[in-house]
Design an enzyme around this catalytic site. Sequence first.
Site, PDB file in Angstrom:
ATOM      1  N   PRO A  88       3.639  -4.334  15.502  1.00 52.50           N
ATOM      2  CA  PRO A  88       3.921  -4.138  16.930  1.00 52.50           C
ATOM      3  C   PRO A  88       2.653  -4.065  17.783  1.00 52.50           C
ATOM      4  CG  PRO A  88       5.012  -2.450  15.585  1.00 52.50           C
ATOM      5  CD  PRO A  88       4.106  -3.213  14.678  1.00 52.50           C
ATOM      6  N   GLY A  89       1.529  -3.701  17.192  1.00 51.58           N
ATOM      7  CA  GLY A  89       0.303  -3.570  17.983  1.00 51.58           C
ATOM      8  C   GLY A  89      -0.878  -4.280  17.341  1.00 51.58           C
ATOM      9  N   GLN A 147       0.845  -1.201   0.000  1.00 48.03           N
ATOM     10  CA  GLN A 147       0.000   0.000   0.000  1.00 48.03           C
ATOM     11  C   GLN A 147       0.875   1.243   0.000  1.00 48.03           C
ATOM     12  OE1 GLN A 147      -1.715  -1.528   3.814  1.00 48.03           O
ATOM     13  NE2 GLN A 147      -3.540  -0.568   3.000  1.00 48.03           N
ATOM     14  N   ASN A 148       2.190   1.057   0.133  1.00 48.29           N
ATOM     15  CA  ASN A 148       3.084   2.197   0.296  1.00 48.29           C
ATOM     16  C   ASN A 148       3.406   2.839  -1.045  1.00 48.29           C
ATOM     17  OD1 ASN A 148       3.068   1.422   2.945  1.00 48.29           O
ATOM     18  ND2 ASN A 148       5.025   0.344   2.841  1.00 48.29           N
ATOM     19  N   ASP A 204       6.174   4.720  -1.194  1.00 44.65           N
ATOM     20  CA  ASP A 204       7.549   5.166  -0.959  1.00 44.65           C
ATOM     21  C   ASP A 204       8.594   4.491  -1.855  1.00 44.65           C
ATOM     22  OD1 ASP A 204       7.928   2.598   0.195  1.00 44.65           O
ATOM     23  OD2 ASP A 204       7.498   3.343   2.219  1.00 44.65           O
ATOM     24  N   CYS A 226       1.709  13.874 -17.426  1.00 45.83           N
ATOM     25  CA  CYS A 226       0.816  14.923 -17.906  1.00 45.83           C
ATOM     26  C   CYS A 226      -0.507  14.271 -18.290  1.00 45.83           C
ATOM     27  CB  CYS A 226       1.406  15.629 -19.122  1.00 45.83           C
ATOM     28  SG  CYS A 226       0.239  16.806 -19.838  1.00 45.83           S
ATOM     29  N   GLY A 277       2.794  -4.718   8.948  1.00 47.60           N
ATOM     30  CA  GLY A 277       2.671  -3.272   9.179  1.00 47.60           C
ATOM     31  C   GLY A 277       1.501  -2.631   8.479  1.00 47.60           C
ATOM     32  N   THR A 278       0.420  -3.387   8.358  1.00 44.79           N
ATOM     33  CA  THR A 278      -0.769  -2.835   7.714  1.00 44.79           C
ATOM     34  C   THR A 278      -1.972  -2.991   8.643  1.00 44.79           C
ATOM     35  OG1 THR A 278      -2.135  -2.828   5.724  1.00 44.79           O
ATOM     36  CG2 THR A 278      -1.338  -4.966   6.469  1.00 44.79           C
ATOM     37  N   HIS A 323      -1.277   1.543  -4.315  1.00 44.06           N
ATOM     38  CA  HIS A 323      -1.594   2.970  -4.188  1.00 44.06           C
ATOM     39  C   HIS A 323      -0.691   3.842  -5.060  1.00 44.06           C
ATOM     40  CE1 HIS A 323      -3.856   2.471  -0.093  1.00 44.06           C
ATOM     41  NE2 HIS A 323      -4.318   1.711  -1.060  1.00 44.06           N
TER      42      HIS A 323
HETATM   43 ZN   LIG Z   1       1.396  17.754 -21.583  1.00 44.58          ZN
END
Ligand SMILES: [Zn+2]
Length: 255
Positions: free
Chosen positions: A219-220, A105-106, A108, A130, A192-193, A122
């Site tokens: 972690p949670g 989903q990242n 980055d 453009c 981590g999701t 994502h």
């Molecule tokens: Zn253009």
Amino acid sequence: MELSPITRVLRRGGRILVVSGAGISVASGLPVYRGLGGLYGDENLPEGIRIEEALSADCMRRDPGLCWKYIRQLVLAGLQAEPNAAHRILAAWQERNPGLVLVTQNVDSLHVRAGSDAIELHGHLRWLDCPSCGRRLRDPDWKTLPPLPRCATCKAVIRPPVVLFDEFLPGKAVSRLQQALAQPFELGLFVGTSALFPYIQEMRDRVRSAGGLAVEINPGDTGLSPGMDLCWREDAAKAFLRLEEEGAAEEARDE
Ligand SMILES: [Zn+2]
């Protein structure tokens, strides 16, 4: 040594689905995003609107300068980030086991930079398109982009191929995912999701209904936890380092 169920499937080269969210990039120094805009809390932006409204296709049409202001903030906050152990180990697993499907989903690009073939649900920020003439600007220098970047050919406002809050998931990524999900997985790792997006729960349920094992690494507790076979409460980078150690110890024992 007691092998974890994850290591057992890995060693068999079984079919594995890995779904990653913002938590996998925490060790790279990225904040845990709430959707695309988790840098921000629940309060309104200085402009009096919520981050979800600023990072929307509707805002990109009506007030592109405002939308771009927050896209830029998001990118600059993560510009220094490098892939961490979790990204690198996953890339190595995928190289050894082409049956490993990685969905993220990242936005980055850290999986791609680590060498993985990731389905980026994502989108990403590696280039700007453009919408008018289709010209593409690859690897833009985010620090020197003007406040409202325009196409060098037709002067229309350009944008990265990320999924804004009111947009559909990219068709190509969705069809790749659907194709991958048509075959059963032995193991689904949810790293981590959270259950914020319903399709994540669907993937978990699909793994389980086909007889696979669904494991959460986080972690949670999350909304996904109750439907998991196993919940491993650990930071992603630490968890993958432990799995790597476990696998290496097994290999040494075999020799
Ligand atoms: Zn253009």
